[in-house]
Write a protein that holds these residues in place. Structure first.
Motif, PDB file in Angstrom:
ATOM      1  N   PHE A  26      55.043 -55.109 -16.813  1.00 36.60           N
ATOM      2  CA  PHE A  26      54.157 -55.304 -17.799  1.00 36.60           C
ATOM      3  C   PHE A  26      53.067 -54.119 -17.870  1.00 36.60           C
ATOM      4  CE2 PHE A  26      54.770 -60.077 -16.868  1.00 36.60           C
ATOM      5  CZ  PHE A  26      55.554 -60.165 -18.121  1.00 36.60           C
ATOM      6  N   GLY A  30      47.128 -49.868 -18.148  1.00 34.27           N
ATOM      7  CA  GLY A  30      47.665 -48.850 -17.354  1.00 34.27           C
ATOM      8  C   GLY A  30      46.883 -47.868 -16.229  1.00 34.27           C
ATOM      9  N   THR A  31      45.755 -48.607 -15.755  1.00 31.27           N
ATOM     10  CA  THR A  31      45.033 -47.676 -14.953  1.00 31.27           C
ATOM     11  C   THR A  31      45.394 -47.679 -13.525  1.00 31.27           C
ATOM     12  OG1 THR A  31      43.302 -49.459 -14.647  1.00 31.27           O
ATOM     13  CG2 THR A  31      42.863 -47.962 -16.226  1.00 31.27           C
ATOM     14  N   THR A  32      46.178 -48.754 -13.153  1.00 28.71           N
ATOM     15  CA  THR A  32      46.975 -48.548 -11.653  1.00 28.71           C
ATOM     16  C   THR A  32      48.393 -48.272 -12.023  1.00 28.71           C
ATOM     17  OG1 THR A  32      45.405 -50.356 -10.759  1.00 28.71           O
ATOM     18  CG2 THR A  32      47.837 -50.510 -10.187  1.00 28.71           C
ATOM     19  N   LEU A  33      49.042 -49.016 -12.848  1.00 28.77           N
ATOM     20  CA  LEU A  33      50.456 -48.762 -13.223  1.00 28.77           C
ATOM     21  C   LEU A  33      50.753 -47.422 -13.103  1.00 28.77           C
ATOM     22  CD1 LEU A  33      53.255 -49.962 -12.988  1.00 28.77           C
ATOM     23  CD2 LEU A  33      53.119 -50.334 -15.370  1.00 28.77           C
ATOM     24  N   THR A 107      42.136 -54.356 -17.570  1.00 29.75           N
ATOM     25  CA  THR A 107      42.177 -55.916 -18.035  1.00 29.75           C
ATOM     26  C   THR A 107      42.017 -56.744 -16.700  1.00 29.75           C
ATOM     27  OG1 THR A 107      44.710 -56.201 -17.824  1.00 29.75           O
ATOM     28  CG2 THR A 107      43.741 -55.410 -19.929  1.00 29.75           C
ATOM     29  N   ASP A 165      37.547 -56.187  -6.475  1.00 29.35           N
ATOM     30  CA  ASP A 165      36.044 -56.726  -6.474  1.00 29.35           C
ATOM     31  C   ASP A 165      36.184 -58.177  -7.057  1.00 29.35           C
ATOM     32  OD1 ASP A 165      34.471 -54.517  -5.076  1.00 29.35           O
ATOM     33  OD2 ASP A 165      35.185 -53.439  -6.745  1.00 29.35           O
TER      34      ASP A 165
HETATM   35  P1  FAD Z   1      47.825 -52.192 -15.250  1.00 30.21           P
HETATM   36  O1  FAD Z   1      47.834 -50.759 -14.686  1.00 30.21           O
HETATM   37  O2  FAD Z   1      48.217 -52.209 -16.687  1.00 30.21           O
HETATM   38  O3  FAD Z   1      48.727 -53.086 -14.414  1.00 30.21           O
HETATM   39  C1  FAD Z   1      48.417 -53.145 -12.912  1.00 30.21           C
HETATM   40  C2  FAD Z   1      49.603 -54.119 -12.403  1.00 30.21           C
HETATM   41  O4  FAD Z   1      49.338 -55.464 -13.148  1.00 30.21           O
HETATM   42  C3  FAD Z   1      50.925 -53.817 -13.031  1.00 30.21           C
HETATM   43  O5  FAD Z   1      51.686 -53.936 -11.909  1.00 30.21           O
HETATM   44  C4  FAD Z   1      51.176 -54.733 -14.215  1.00 30.21           C
HETATM   45  O6  FAD Z   1      52.605 -54.672 -14.412  1.00 30.21           O
HETATM   46  C5  FAD Z   1      50.463 -56.014 -13.728  1.00 30.21           C
HETATM   47  N1  FAD Z   1      50.066 -56.794 -14.964  1.00 30.21           N
HETATM   48  C6  FAD Z   1      49.164 -56.559 -15.882  1.00 30.21           C
HETATM   49  N2  FAD Z   1      48.978 -57.419 -16.567  1.00 30.21           N
HETATM   50  C7  FAD Z   1      49.613 -58.452 -16.165  1.00 30.21           C
HETATM   51  C8  FAD Z   1      49.720 -59.776 -16.696  1.00 30.21           C
HETATM   52  N3  FAD Z   1      48.760 -60.133 -17.804  1.00 30.21           N
HETATM   53  N4  FAD Z   1      50.513 -60.590 -15.940  1.00 30.21           N
HETATM   54  C9  FAD Z   1      51.130 -60.220 -14.853  1.00 30.21           C
HETATM   55  N5  FAD Z   1      51.256 -58.935 -14.406  1.00 30.21           N
HETATM   56  C10 FAD Z   1      50.257 -57.971 -15.058  1.00 30.21           C
HETATM   57  N6  FAD Z   1      39.277 -52.188  -8.889  1.00 30.21           N
HETATM   58  C11 FAD Z   1      38.223 -52.775  -8.425  1.00 30.21           C
HETATM   59  O7  FAD Z   1      38.183 -54.091  -8.345  1.00 30.21           O
HETATM   60  N7  FAD Z   1      37.130 -52.224  -7.934  1.00 30.21           N
HETATM   61  C12 FAD Z   1      36.830 -50.659  -7.804  1.00 30.21           C
HETATM   62  O8  FAD Z   1      35.844 -50.233  -7.339  1.00 30.21           O
HETATM   63  C13 FAD Z   1      37.851 -50.094  -8.476  1.00 30.21           C
HETATM   64  N8  FAD Z   1      37.891 -48.510  -8.518  1.00 30.21           N
HETATM   65  C14 FAD Z   1      38.855 -47.994  -8.918  1.00 30.21           C
HETATM   66  C15 FAD Z   1      38.792 -46.417  -9.164  1.00 30.21           C
HETATM   67  C16 FAD Z   1      39.987 -45.680  -9.752  1.00 30.21           C
HETATM   68  C17 FAD Z   1      40.006 -44.219  -9.878  1.00 30.21           C
HETATM   69  C18 FAD Z   1      40.808 -46.265 -10.262  1.00 30.21           C
HETATM   70  C19 FAD Z   1      42.154 -45.521 -11.137  1.00 30.21           C
HETATM   71  C20 FAD Z   1      41.039 -47.926 -10.423  1.00 30.21           C
HETATM   72  C21 FAD Z   1      40.016 -48.550  -9.599  1.00 30.21           C
HETATM   73  N9  FAD Z   1      40.076 -50.057  -9.611  1.00 30.21           N
HETATM   74  C22 FAD Z   1      39.069 -50.737  -8.847  1.00 30.21           C
HETATM   75  C23 FAD Z   1      41.308 -50.771 -10.016  1.00 30.21           C
HETATM   76  C24 FAD Z   1      41.173 -50.849 -11.676  1.00 30.21           C
HETATM   77  O9  FAD Z   1      40.226 -52.134 -11.646  1.00 30.21           O
HETATM   78  C25 FAD Z   1      42.602 -51.434 -11.824  1.00 30.21           C
HETATM   79  O10 FAD Z   1      43.288 -50.317 -12.150  1.00 30.21           O
HETATM   80  C26 FAD Z   1      42.640 -52.159 -13.093  1.00 30.21           C
HETATM   81  O11 FAD Z   1      41.626 -53.326 -13.085  1.00 30.21           O
HETATM   82  C27 FAD Z   1      43.829 -52.572 -13.581  1.00 30.21           C
HETATM   83  O12 FAD Z   1      44.257 -53.054 -14.987  1.00 30.21           O
HETATM   84  P2  FAD Z   1      45.132 -52.365 -15.949  1.00 30.21           P
HETATM   85  O13 FAD Z   1      44.829 -53.436 -17.185  1.00 30.21           O
HETATM   86  O14 FAD Z   1      45.041 -51.124 -16.333  1.00 30.21           O
HETATM   87  O15 FAD Z   1      46.418 -52.898 -15.253  1.00 30.21           O
END
Ligand code: FAD
Ligand code: SF4
Length: 330
Positions: A26, A30-33, A107, A165
């Motif tokens: 999914f 996209g900030t992690t994936l 998210t 967090d």
């Molecule tokens: P995505 O990148 O879209 O997805 C991440 C993973 O979750 C993927 O494997 C995806 O398939 C899966 N996924 C997404 N949605 C669902 C769903 N509904 N059901 C099942 N699987 C799903 N986080 C902290 O908590 N504290 C911090 O201090 C912190 N610092 C950061 C600093 C940097 C530079 C970066 C890049 C990230 C940091 N993060 C931190 C992490 C950030 O919070 C996560 O990248 C973000 O929350 C992921 O959410 P996303 O929607 O972008 O996920």
């Protein structure tokens, strides 16, 4: 980055159906994936873009429970007045995470599934040995530079810290992850149990099946959550993961601690509930000596690696500071 197909489902059910077909992920914010795809840690053949599913973007309070859709952005939940008023630890865990730009994209569902920041895990070309990436290949961190690795919940196979967090605050306050599969069946998992200890299978991180998707998170708005705090200690004041963090909440009856909730971040392989500390506090009269003595219990079973002993010293101090603050003793 490898080649992949890109699907844009119109509903959560369609998204789950598409996701089971093949090596697929999914895509939410996209900030992690996308980071993990760029460094070849994740190589999905298909992305299922769920970011447009507006039905999963609601925040509701019903019968004393806060329900947050999986696609609510971190910044949206942090800005919600009920979250700020009734769940301060959750609010504080959100606004201290990452950067404003990332929080505007990321998210809640994606946040819960973020993966470790272990530098060896994220660099497959230089460090092929990583049991989380390739089961049985070894662990480059155990004898490497491991000052950022776990003192709690580690195994011989993996010592990587859970970096997030929000899940720490959710663990402290008994939140549940709501999962839905392609048959539209819902399953509820306590956040605390959603994260799996590494044991000898560190590649398995979450209690979620291939045909399941996170649709929401629910947290009961208890008195302890209303009087709660998230303290995050880190190497710099913003845009940094926790060196150690504590989500704490107190329910008081006069001077007596009626209920207390504590979870730790930045020091364990999963969001870590500090039950021993809670037990030492519950039913006692709140005072600083009690807090400091009880907080030491959090590290009774901690195990330091070659470079991370400082975290054993840090954890009781972080717990104490958070409790002193929420108990208004500072
Ligand atoms: P995505 O990148 O879209 O997805 C991440 C993973 O979750 C993927 O494997 C995806 O398939 C899966 N996924 C997404 N949605 C669902 C769903 N509904 N059901 C099942 N699987 C799903 N986080 C902290 O908590 N504290 C911090 O201090 C912190 N610092 C950061 C600093 C940097 C530079 C970066 C890049 C990230 C940091 N993060 C931190 C992490 C950030 O919070 C996560 O990248 C973000 O929350 C992921 O959410 P996303 O929607 O972008 O996920
Ligand atoms: Fe891989 Fe875990 Fe070792 Fe890091 S600590 S290199 S994630 S096995």
């Amino acid at each position: 980055m490898n080649e992949f197909t890109f699907k844009t489902p119109d509903s959560a059910n369609e998204a789950v159906r598409l996701n089971v077909a093949g090596p697929s992920r999914f895509l939410a914010g996209g900030t992690t994936l996308l980071d993990l795809m760029k460094c070849n840690v994740e190589t999905p053949q298909q992305l299922v873009d769920i970011s447009r599913l507006t039905t999963l973007r609601e925040i509701n309070i019903n019968s004393g429970t806060l329900r947050v859709g999986a696609l609510v952005r971190m910044s949206e939940l942090a800005a919600h007045p009920d979250c700020q008023r009734q769940a301060p630890a959750i609010y504080e865990s959100l606004w201290q995470a990452a950067s404003p730009q990332i929080r505007n994209m990321a998210t809640i569902g994606g946040n819960l599934r973020q993966r470790t920041r272990c530098a060896y895990f994220r660099d497959p070309e230089t460090f092929p040995a990583c049991n989380k990436r390739h089961p049985g290949s070894g662990c480059s961190a155990i004898d490497g530079i491991n000052n950022g690795h776990a003192i709690l919940g580690a195994s011989e196979a993996c010592v990587a810290v859970y970096p997030g967090d929000l899940a720490v605050a959710l663990t402290a306050f008994q939140a549940q992850v709501i999962l839905r599969n392609a048959q539209q069946q819902e399953r509820r998992v306590p956040v605390e149990k959603f994260y799996l200890l590494p044991r000898d299978t560190p590649d398995q991180e979450h209690d979620i099946a291939d045909d399941e998707m996170i649709v929401a998170v629910e947290v009961p708005l208890t008195p302890a959550l209303v009087q709660s705090h998230y303290l995050k200690v880190r190497d710099r004041a913003s845009y940094e993961f926790a060196a150690a963090s504590a989500a704490v909440g107190l329910e008081m009856q006069g001077e007596t601690i009626k209920d207390v909730h504590i979870a730790l971040g930045g020091v364990a392989t999963i969001p870590w509930r500090a039950y021993e500390v809670e037990e030492a506090l519950r039913g006692k009269t709140l005072n600083e000596t009690l807090i400091r003595q009880a907080a030491e219990r959090a590290v009774t079973n901690a195990r330091a690696l070659s470079h991370n002993h400082a975290r054993i010293i840090l954890v009781p101090r972080v717990i104490s500071r958070a409790l002193l603050s929420v108990g208004k003793l500072t």
